[in-house]
Write an enzyme that holds these catalytic residues in place. Structure first.
Site, PDB file in Angstrom:
ATOM      1  N   THR A   1       0.825  -1.212   0.000  1.00  0.00           N
ATOM      2  CA  THR A   1       0.000   0.000   0.000  1.00  0.00           C
ATOM      3  C   THR A   1       0.859   1.262   0.000  1.00  0.00           C
ATOM      4  O   THR A   1       1.982   1.250   0.519  1.00  0.00           O
ATOM      5  CB  THR A   1      -0.904  -0.001   1.265  1.00  0.00           C
ATOM      6  N   ASP A   2       0.300   2.346  -0.529  1.00  0.00           N
ATOM      7  CA  ASP A   2       1.016   3.634  -0.486  1.00  0.00           C
ATOM      8  C   ASP A   2       1.153   4.153   0.944  1.00  0.00           C
ATOM      9  O   ASP A   2       1.940   5.059   1.204  1.00  0.00           O
ATOM     10  CB  ASP A   2       0.312   4.678  -1.368  1.00  0.00           C
ATOM     11  N   GLU A   3       0.386   3.562   1.890  1.00  0.00           N
ATOM     12  CA  GLU A   3       0.433   4.067   3.271  1.00  0.00           C
ATOM     13  C   GLU A   3       1.790   3.827   3.922  1.00  0.00           C
ATOM     14  O   GLU A   3       2.115   4.441   4.932  1.00  0.00           O
ATOM     15  CB  GLU A   3      -0.697   3.450   4.103  1.00  0.00           C
TER      16      GLU A   3
ATOM     17  N   TYR B   1      -1.158  -0.281  11.196  1.00  0.00           N
ATOM     18  CA  TYR B   1      -1.421  -0.974   9.920  1.00  0.00           C
ATOM     19  C   TYR B   1      -0.307  -0.690   8.923  1.00  0.00           C
ATOM     20  O   TYR B   1       0.301  -1.601   8.356  1.00  0.00           O
ATOM     21  CB  TYR B   1      -2.780  -0.541   9.343  1.00  0.00           C
TER      22      TYR B   1
ATOM     23  N   LYS C   1       2.538  -3.283   7.295  1.00  0.00           N
ATOM     24  CA  LYS C   1       2.728  -3.493   5.852  1.00  0.00           C
ATOM     25  C   LYS C   1       4.160  -3.128   5.448  1.00  0.00           C
ATOM     26  O   LYS C   1       4.785  -3.804   4.636  1.00  0.00           O
ATOM     27  CB  LYS C   1       1.718  -2.664   5.042  1.00  0.00           C
TER      28      LYS C   1
HETATM   29  P1  NAD Z   1      -9.830  -6.929   3.145  1.00  0.00           P
HETATM   30  O1  NAD Z   1      -9.696  -6.596   4.584  1.00  0.00           O
HETATM   31  O2  NAD Z   1     -11.115  -6.671   2.428  1.00  0.00           O
HETATM   32  O3  NAD Z   1      -9.499  -8.497   2.911  1.00  0.00           O
HETATM   33  C1  NAD Z   1      -8.456  -9.145   3.566  1.00  0.00           C
HETATM   34  C2  NAD Z   1      -8.669 -10.647   3.366  1.00  0.00           C
HETATM   35  O4  NAD Z   1      -7.564 -11.339   3.964  1.00  0.00           O
HETATM   36  C3  NAD Z   1      -9.939 -11.180   4.036  1.00  0.00           C
HETATM   37  O5  NAD Z   1     -10.630 -12.041   3.161  1.00  0.00           O
HETATM   38  C4  NAD Z   1      -9.414 -11.943   5.248  1.00  0.00           C
HETATM   39  O6  NAD Z   1     -10.251 -13.032   5.627  1.00  0.00           O
HETATM   40  C5  NAD Z   1      -8.069 -12.425   4.730  1.00  0.00           C
HETATM   41  N1  NAD Z   1      -7.107 -12.712   5.808  1.00  0.00           N
HETATM   42  C6  NAD Z   1      -6.781 -11.903   6.845  1.00  0.00           C
HETATM   43  N2  NAD Z   1      -5.865 -12.508   7.633  1.00  0.00           N
HETATM   44  C7  NAD Z   1      -5.590 -13.712   7.046  1.00  0.00           C
HETATM   45  C8  NAD Z   1      -4.713 -14.770   7.368  1.00  0.00           C
HETATM   46  N3  NAD Z   1      -3.943 -14.733   8.461  1.00  0.00           N
HETATM   47  N4  NAD Z   1      -4.664 -15.845   6.554  1.00  0.00           N
HETATM   48  C9  NAD Z   1      -5.455 -15.907   5.439  1.00  0.00           C
HETATM   49  N5  NAD Z   1      -6.323 -14.927   5.098  1.00  0.00           N
HETATM   50  C10 NAD Z   1      -6.388 -13.839   5.893  1.00  0.00           C
HETATM   51  O7  NAD Z   1      -8.617  -6.199   2.440  1.00  0.00           O
HETATM   52  P2  NAD Z   1      -8.481  -5.518   0.999  1.00  0.00           P
HETATM   53  O8  NAD Z   1      -8.938  -4.119   1.086  1.00  0.00           O
HETATM   54  O9  NAD Z   1      -9.062  -6.424  -0.015  1.00  0.00           O
HETATM   55  O10 NAD Z   1      -6.887  -5.485   0.868  1.00  0.00           O
HETATM   56  C11 NAD Z   1      -6.188  -6.582   0.287  1.00  0.00           C
HETATM   57  C12 NAD Z   1      -4.694  -6.266   0.251  1.00  0.00           C
HETATM   58  O11 NAD Z   1      -4.479  -5.077  -0.493  1.00  0.00           O
HETATM   59  C13 NAD Z   1      -4.089  -6.010   1.640  1.00  0.00           C
HETATM   60  O12 NAD Z   1      -2.814  -6.598   1.677  1.00  0.00           O
HETATM   61  C14 NAD Z   1      -3.992  -4.505   1.721  1.00  0.00           C
HETATM   62  O13 NAD Z   1      -2.934  -4.094   2.567  1.00  0.00           O
HETATM   63  C15 NAD Z   1      -3.736  -4.150   0.275  1.00  0.00           C
HETATM   64  N6  NAD Z   1      -4.189  -2.811  -0.143  1.00  0.00           N
HETATM   65  C16 NAD Z   1      -5.473  -2.398   0.103  1.00  0.00           C
HETATM   66  C17 NAD Z   1      -5.893  -1.140  -0.332  1.00  0.00           C
HETATM   67  C18 NAD Z   1      -7.312  -0.656  -0.115  1.00  0.00           C
HETATM   68  O14 NAD Z   1      -7.604   0.509  -0.409  1.00  0.00           O
HETATM   69  N7  NAD Z   1      -8.241  -1.483   0.344  1.00  0.00           N
HETATM   70  C19 NAD Z   1      -4.988  -0.298  -1.001  1.00  0.00           C
HETATM   71  C20 NAD Z   1      -3.685  -0.756  -1.236  1.00  0.00           C
HETATM   72  C21 NAD Z   1      -3.304  -2.021  -0.807  1.00  0.00           C
HETATM   73  P1  TYD Z   2     -10.182   4.619   5.209  1.00  0.00           P
HETATM   74  O1  TYD Z   2     -11.245   4.200   4.270  1.00  0.00           O
HETATM   75  O2  TYD Z   2     -10.169   4.049   6.592  1.00  0.00           O
HETATM   76  O3  TYD Z   2      -8.799   4.382   4.464  1.00  0.00           O
HETATM   77  P2  TYD Z   2      -7.289   4.816   4.898  1.00  0.00           P
HETATM   78  O4  TYD Z   2      -7.294   5.325   6.267  1.00  0.00           O
HETATM   79  O5  TYD Z   2      -6.581   3.510   4.805  1.00  0.00           O
HETATM   80  O6  TYD Z   2      -6.870   5.827   3.891  1.00  0.00           O
HETATM   81  O7  TYD Z   2     -10.231   6.199   5.366  1.00  0.00           O
HETATM   82  C1  TYD Z   2     -10.095   7.060   4.243  1.00  0.00           C
HETATM   83  C2  TYD Z   2     -10.122   8.490   4.735  1.00  0.00           C
HETATM   84  O8  TYD Z   2     -11.412   8.764   5.306  1.00  0.00           O
HETATM   85  C3  TYD Z   2      -9.112   8.754   5.848  1.00  0.00           C
HETATM   86  O9  TYD Z   2      -8.601  10.082   5.688  1.00  0.00           O
HETATM   87  C4  TYD Z   2      -9.935   8.668   7.112  1.00  0.00           C
HETATM   88  C5  TYD Z   2     -11.300   9.175   6.680  1.00  0.00           C
HETATM   89  N1  TYD Z   2     -12.443   8.577   7.408  1.00  0.00           N
HETATM   90  C6  TYD Z   2     -13.406   9.422   7.993  1.00  0.00           C
HETATM   91  O10 TYD Z   2     -13.328  10.653   7.917  1.00  0.00           O
HETATM   92  N2  TYD Z   2     -14.451   8.833   8.660  1.00  0.00           N
HETATM   93  C7  TYD Z   2     -14.571   7.485   8.777  1.00  0.00           C
HETATM   94  O11 TYD Z   2     -15.540   6.998   9.416  1.00  0.00           O
HETATM   95  C8  TYD Z   2     -13.574   6.636   8.178  1.00  0.00           C
HETATM   96  C9  TYD Z   2     -13.676   5.139   8.292  1.00  0.00           C
HETATM   97  C10 TYD Z   2     -12.530   7.240   7.502  1.00  0.00           C
END
Ligand code: NAD
Ligand code: TYD
Length: 333
Positions: A123-125, A147, A151
């Site tokens: 992630t970019d985070e 988090y 990562k």
């Molecule tokens: P999510 O939380 O929707 O899904 C995570 C999945 O991983 C779930 O199905 C969960 O059951 C499974 N999981 C968790 N712990 C596990 C373990 N120990 N063994 C097997 N499975 C396990 O997450 P997401 O938003 O789909 O993100 C997926 C990946 O992409 C993550 O690695 C996250 O860091 C990365 N990512 C997410 C975003 C975003 O905006 N959502 C952006 C950049 C990168």
């Molecule tokens: P989020 O979806 O949790 O993603 P991330 O923190 O990983 O970027 O949050 C996106 C943005 O929205 C972040 O700046 C936090 C803000 N946010 C709120 O203002 N209210 C909320 O209830 C949540 C969940 C996030």
């Protein structure tokens, strides 16, 4: 090609499995997922009968199971993670276990069976916050939440394996994803579903934090691109090119649903809240990747998906989500 996709029952992983089964009808996919609160097999109903797809319930931290599955495949693509910043602030332990130790278990299995490619979905985070400009792949890692730190630790371990063992890994670092099937703790699905229910939208701080949004299918296309064209040992940023303040985003959601701005409720800020994320993703564009989904249109389509799939999110919101949400607002609200 045979792929082990971990965390494939979550938001991005389920889109990726659907994308790959459709784009590559000869590929085989095993989905290893622990089915934590975020894992949901309803996300994959339309592919579960596909003969090239198999689901295995289990933990990436379980070496015996991971070794057994790694022996059957050519590539591991690791989506499995604990992913929500606010949960990491409440309870960081599970993040360190899955996002760091789990990554180690997967890489050891990939080494044992001499895999020629491993993809770490990051992630970019990990870069932290940037006031102006954009992070490149060479920018230092300065994560601010547990988090992001978990990562970043996973990324550093992956990079150490590439240097020490010549491990054939690639890391992707994507910006904030949105789209159907995203668990309604993240801001876009939380605000859409609250607005549908005429409940307040809890906006943290002054609402001026900036995120760069990418439609989830574009992220899947980027992973497809690095899987086939990426160079071992490299990191690739994946951006959406859609920076919005949270308040702008909130108004877009309210307008799409024809709900009043009076639903916005400013609440106490998230501790350590990153002000702005922005990445330079020229490097993946040089591989031929292009994002194809315009932001406004796909945000409206996402809003419609939540309107049309009430049962999907109402089941989640009426379950254990309620305890999380009330805990969140007993401390930060
Ligand atoms: P999510 O939380 O929707 O899904 C995570 C999945 O991983 C779930 O199905 C969960 O059951 C499974 N999981 C968790 N712990 C596990 C373990 N120990 N063994 C097997 N499975 C396990 O997450 P997401 O938003 O789909 O993100 C997926 C990946 O992409 C993550 O690695 C996250 O860091 C990365 N990512 C997410 C975003 C975003 O905006 N959502 C952006 C950049 C990168
Ligand atoms: P989020 O979806 O949790 O993603 P991330 O923190 O990983 O970027 O949050 C996106 C943005 O929205 C972040 O700046 C936090 C803000 N946010 C709120 O203002 N209210 C909320 O209830 C949540 C969940 C996030």
């Amino acid at each position: 090609m045979k792929l082990l996709v971990t965390g494939g029952a979550g938001f991005i992983g389920s889109h990726f499995i659907r994308y790959m089964l459709s784009a590559y009808p000869t590929y085989h996919i095993i989905n290893l997922d622990k089915l934590t609160y975020a894992g949901n097999l309803d996300n994959l109903r339309d592919v579960e009968a596909n003969h090239n797809y198999r689901f295995v319930k289990g933990d990436i931290c379980d070496p015996a199971l991971v070794n057994k599955l790694a022996e059957e495949v050519d590539v591991i693509i690791n989506f499995a993670a604990e992913t929500h910043v606010d949960r990491s602030i409440m309870d960081p332990g599970g993040f360190i276990q899955t996002d760091v130790y789990g990554t180690y278990v997967l890489m050891e299995a990939a080494r044992r069976f001499n895999h020629q490619r491993y993809i770490q979905i990051s992630t970019d985070e990990v870069y932290g916050s940037i006031a102006s400009g954009a992070f490149t792949e060479g920018s230092p890692l300065q994560p601010n939440s547990p988090y992001a730190a978990s990562k970043a630790a996973g990324d550093l371990l992956v990079l150490s394996y590439t240097r020490t063992y010549g491990f054939p890994a690639i890391i992707t670092r994507c910006s904030n994803n949105f789209g159907p099937n995203q668990y309604p703790e993240k801001v876009i699905p939380l605000f859409i579903t609250n607005a549908i229910e005429n409940k307040p939208l809890p906006l943290y701080g002054d609402g001026q934090n900036v995120r760069d949004w990418i439609y989830v299918v574009d992220h899947c296309a980027a992973i497809d691109c690095v899987l086939h064209q990426g160079k071992t040992g490299n990191v690739y940023n994946v951006g959406g090119g859609n920076e919005r303040t949270n308040i702008e985003l909130t108004h877009l959601i309210l307008n799409a649903l024809e709900r009043p701005a009076s639903l916005i409720q400013f609440v106490k800020d998230r501790p350590g809240h990153d002000r702005r994320y922005a990445i330079n993703d020229q490097k993946i564009h040089a591989l031929g990747y292009q994002s194809r989904h315009p932001f406004d249109e796909t945000l409206r389509a996402t809003v419609r998906w939540y309107q049309d799939n009430l049962a999907w999110w109402q089941r989640i919101k009426s379950g254990s989500f309620q305890q999380y949400y009330s805990r969140q607002y007993s401390t930060s609200g």
